[in-house]
Design a protein around this motif. Structure first.
Motif, PDB file in Angstrom:
ATOM      1  N   ASN A  83       0.861  -1.189   0.000  1.00 30.90           N
ATOM      2  CA  ASN A  83       0.000   0.000   0.000  1.00 30.90           C
ATOM      3  C   ASN A  83       0.896   1.238   0.000  1.00 30.90           C
ATOM      4  O   ASN A  83       1.660   1.464   0.936  1.00 30.90           O
ATOM      5  N   VAL A  84       0.809   2.038  -1.055  1.00 34.74           N
ATOM      6  CA  VAL A  84       1.622   3.243  -1.138  1.00 34.74           C
ATOM      7  C   VAL A  84       0.773   4.512  -1.080  1.00 34.74           C
ATOM      8  O   VAL A  84       1.297   5.617  -1.264  1.00 34.74           O
ATOM      9  N   LYS A  85      -0.507   4.354  -0.808  1.00 37.39           N
ATOM     10  CA  LYS A  85      -1.413   5.512  -0.784  1.00 37.39           C
ATOM     11  C   LYS A  85      -0.948   6.527   0.249  1.00 37.39           C
ATOM     12  O   LYS A  85      -0.764   6.210   1.429  1.00 37.39           O
ATOM     13  N   ASP A  86      -0.739   7.753  -0.214  1.00 37.87           N
ATOM     14  CA  ASP A  86      -0.349   8.886   0.634  1.00 37.87           C
ATOM     15  C   ASP A  86       0.981   8.670   1.346  1.00 37.87           C
ATOM     16  O   ASP A  86       1.234   9.281   2.392  1.00 37.87           O
ATOM     17  N   LYS A  87       1.817   7.812   0.815  1.00 37.57           N
ATOM     18  CA  LYS A  87       3.125   7.549   1.426  1.00 37.57           C
ATOM     19  C   LYS A  87       4.254   8.067   0.542  1.00 37.57           C
ATOM     20  O   LYS A  87       4.081   8.285  -0.661  1.00 37.57           O
ATOM     21  N   THR A  88       5.420   8.252   1.162  1.00 38.90           N
ATOM     22  CA  THR A  88       6.627   8.554   0.410  1.00 38.90           C
ATOM     23  C   THR A  88       7.195   7.252  -0.134  1.00 38.90           C
ATOM     24  O   THR A  88       7.386   6.298   0.616  1.00 38.90           O
ATOM     25  N   VAL A  89       7.439   7.215  -1.430  1.00 37.11           N
ATOM     26  CA  VAL A  89       7.974   6.013  -2.073  1.00 37.11           C
ATOM     27  C   VAL A  89       9.383   6.302  -2.577  1.00 37.11           C
ATOM     28  O   VAL A  89       9.626   7.335  -3.222  1.00 37.11           O
ATOM     29  N   VAL A  90      10.314   5.396  -2.268  1.00 30.90           N
ATOM     30  CA  VAL A  90      11.665   5.475  -2.806  1.00 30.90           C
ATOM     31  C   VAL A  90      11.836   4.349  -3.823  1.00 30.90           C
ATOM     32  O   VAL A  90      11.729   3.176  -3.483  1.00 30.90           O
ATOM     33  N   LEU A  91      12.061   4.726  -5.070  1.00 29.06           N
ATOM     34  CA  LEU A  91      12.289   3.771  -6.151  1.00 29.06           C
ATOM     35  C   LEU A  91      13.784   3.591  -6.343  1.00 29.06           C
ATOM     36  O   LEU A  91      14.523   4.569  -6.514  1.00 29.06           O
ATOM     37  N   VAL A  92      14.230   2.334  -6.313  1.00 26.30           N
ATOM     38  CA  VAL A  92      15.668   2.052  -6.320  1.00 26.30           C
ATOM     39  C   VAL A  92      16.029   1.124  -7.470  1.00 26.30           C
ATOM     40  O   VAL A  92      15.344   0.125  -7.721  1.00 26.30           O
ATOM     41  N   ASP A  93      17.103   1.460  -8.148  1.00 22.96           N
ATOM     42  CA  ASP A  93      17.702   0.552  -9.119  1.00 22.96           C
ATOM     43  C   ASP A  93      19.219   0.690  -9.015  1.00 22.96           C
ATOM     44  O   ASP A  93      19.721   1.580  -8.311  1.00 22.96           O
ATOM     45  N   ASP A  94      19.945  -0.175  -9.726  1.00 27.58           N
ATOM     46  CA  ASP A  94      21.407  -0.110  -9.647  1.00 27.58           C
ATOM     47  C   ASP A  94      21.993   0.899 -10.618  1.00 27.58           C
ATOM     48  O   ASP A  94      23.205   1.089 -10.676  1.00 27.58           O
ATOM     49  N   GLY A  95      21.136   1.554 -11.385  1.00 27.00           N
ATOM     50  CA  GLY A  95      21.571   2.578 -12.312  1.00 27.00           C
ATOM     51  C   GLY A  95      20.519   2.800 -13.373  1.00 27.00           C
ATOM     52  O   GLY A  95      19.630   1.975 -13.571  1.00 27.00           O
ATOM     53  N   LEU A  96      20.612   3.927 -14.041  1.00 32.27           N
ATOM     54  CA  LEU A  96      19.714   4.234 -15.146  1.00 32.27           C
ATOM     55  C   LEU A  96      20.531   4.332 -16.419  1.00 32.27           C
ATOM     56  O   LEU A  96      21.634   4.885 -16.422  1.00 32.27           O
ATOM     57  N   ALA A  97      19.976   3.811 -17.507  1.00 32.22           N
ATOM     58  CA  ALA A  97      20.577   4.011 -18.822  1.00 32.22           C
ATOM     59  C   ALA A  97      19.691   5.003 -19.571  1.00 32.22           C
ATOM     60  O   ALA A  97      19.830   6.206 -19.420  1.00 32.22           O
ATOM     61  N   SER A  98      18.714   4.510 -20.330  1.00 30.80           N
ATOM     62  CA  SER A  98      17.768   5.420 -20.979  1.00 30.80           C
ATOM     63  C   SER A  98      16.771   5.998 -19.974  1.00 30.80           C
ATOM     64  O   SER A  98      16.242   7.096 -20.151  1.00 30.80           O
ATOM     65  N   GLY A  99      16.495   5.243 -18.913  1.00 29.54           N
ATOM     66  CA  GLY A  99      15.575   5.711 -17.874  1.00 29.54           C
ATOM     67  C   GLY A  99      14.122   5.361 -18.105  1.00 29.54           C
ATOM     68  O   GLY A  99      13.277   5.659 -17.259  1.00 29.54           O
ATOM     69  N   PHE A 100      13.796   4.683 -19.218  1.00 31.77           N
ATOM     70  CA  PHE A 100      12.384   4.464 -19.529  1.00 31.77           C
ATOM     71  C   PHE A 100      11.727   3.430 -18.599  1.00 31.77           C
ATOM     72  O   PHE A 100      10.524   3.524 -18.324  1.00 31.77           O
ATOM     73  N   THR A 101      12.485   2.467 -18.112  1.00 31.07           N
ATOM     74  CA  THR A 101      11.915   1.540 -17.128  1.00 31.07           C
ATOM     75  C   THR A 101      11.590   2.281 -15.830  1.00 31.07           C
ATOM     76  O   THR A 101      10.525   2.093 -15.236  1.00 31.07           O
ATOM     77  N   MET A 102      12.484   3.156 -15.406  1.00 30.14           N
ATOM     78  CA  MET A 102      12.228   3.934 -14.197  1.00 30.14           C
ATOM     79  C   MET A 102      11.064   4.892 -14.405  1.00 30.14           C
ATOM     80  O   MET A 102      10.241   5.097 -13.502  1.00 30.14           O
ATOM     81  N   ILE A 103      10.948   5.473 -15.582  1.00 32.71           N
ATOM     82  CA  ILE A 103       9.827   6.378 -15.867  1.00 32.71           C
ATOM     83  C   ILE A 103       8.505   5.628 -15.772  1.00 32.71           C
ATOM     84  O   ILE A 103       7.507   6.151 -15.257  1.00 32.71           O
ATOM     85  N   ALA A 104       8.483   4.378 -16.250  1.00 28.73           N
ATOM     86  CA  ALA A 104       7.277   3.563 -16.115  1.00 28.73           C
ATOM     87  C   ALA A 104       6.941   3.350 -14.640  1.00 28.73           C
ATOM     88  O   ALA A 104       5.773   3.421 -14.238  1.00 28.73           O
TER      89      ALA A 104
END
Length: 241
Positions: free
Chosen positions: A135-156
């Motif tokens: 449940n992420v409703k009204d919460k702060t979410v931290v999205l983590v990956d080991d790096g970004l290349a184009s960034g489109f997966t993170m944008i999704a």
């Protein structure tokens, strides 16, 4: 960096450098230091497997919060499966790199077929890892990956999570400057320790030790993270008067 520089947190001493992180866990430790002022016990951490899981594990342990997964997949170019032309979110929403799609000359059928295969892979991995989206409703979410290349997966991931959460923070060890500029306007904060301006970019170049994690290793991190939370709960019970 630009007009949105207030959103971006980097380590200027690491700008344009390579081979700076011993491994993904070391990168997670350094990210945790930068996230301290943004992370509370109510923060929801979502790691993108597979590479984001060791990074997220260390951050989750540092703040004693659960390690959750958000499973997205890039939509692979049919004749070059190492590269992608978009991503699929957990709910099946498709995000396309439209300029690339035009350059590749992909047909509607090719796009739909590749997107359907990607969604099937997401469902398979959700079952395999036993993932239940928190449940992420009204919460702060931290999205983590080991790096970004184009960034489109993170944008999704960002667009999916923003439907529900109150604040979205992206935390990654490394990314090219162009991707930082693409992603930062979409989030409240972007923590990227190692920003690189070179024309040629590979996430792996930020690491001394780099390899593709297998599914068993991902499960191992999830098990260890769950034990960390369980032991924390048990200790609280021991000291409850």
């Amino acid at each position: 960096m630009s007009s949105f520089s207030s959103k971006v947190i980097e380590d200027p001493s690491l700008r344009n450098k390579t081979r700076i992180f011993k491994d993904r866990e070391h990168a997670g430790q350094l990210l945790a230091d930068k996230l301290e002022s943004f992370t509370t016990k109510d923060t929801v951490l979502l790691a993108i497997p597979a590479g984001g899981v060791p990074v997220g594990f260390v951050i989750a342990k540092a703040f004693q919060i659960p390690l959750n997964l958000i499973i997205l997949r890039k939509i692979k170019i049919p004749w070059n499966p190492e590269a992608g032309f978009g991503s699929v979110a957990p709910d099946g929403t498709v995000f396309l790199n439209e300029p690339l799609v035009k350059r590749l000359g992909l047909t509607k059928d090719e796009i739909e077929r590749s997107a359907a295969e990607t969604l099937n892979e997401i469902k398979r991995r959700q079952q395999q890892f036993g993932v239940e989206f928190p449940n992420v409703k009204d919460k702060t979410v931290v999205l983590v990956d080991d790096g970004l290349a184009s960034g489109f997966t993170m944008i999704a991931a960002i667009n999916f999570v923003k439907k529900y959460s109150s604040m979205v923070i992206v935390a990654v060890p490394t990314a090219p400057l162009g991707t930082v500029q693409r992603v930062a306007p979409l989030v409240d904060k972007l923590v990227c320790l190692n920003v690189r301006e070179s024309w040629v970019f590979a996430v792996a170049d930020a690491y001394q030790k780099w390899y593709d994690l297998n599914d068993d290793e991902v499960k191992g991190y999830l098990t260890k993270a769950a034990k960390n939370i369980s032991s924390k709960i048990e200790k609280k019970r021991e000291f409850t008067p």
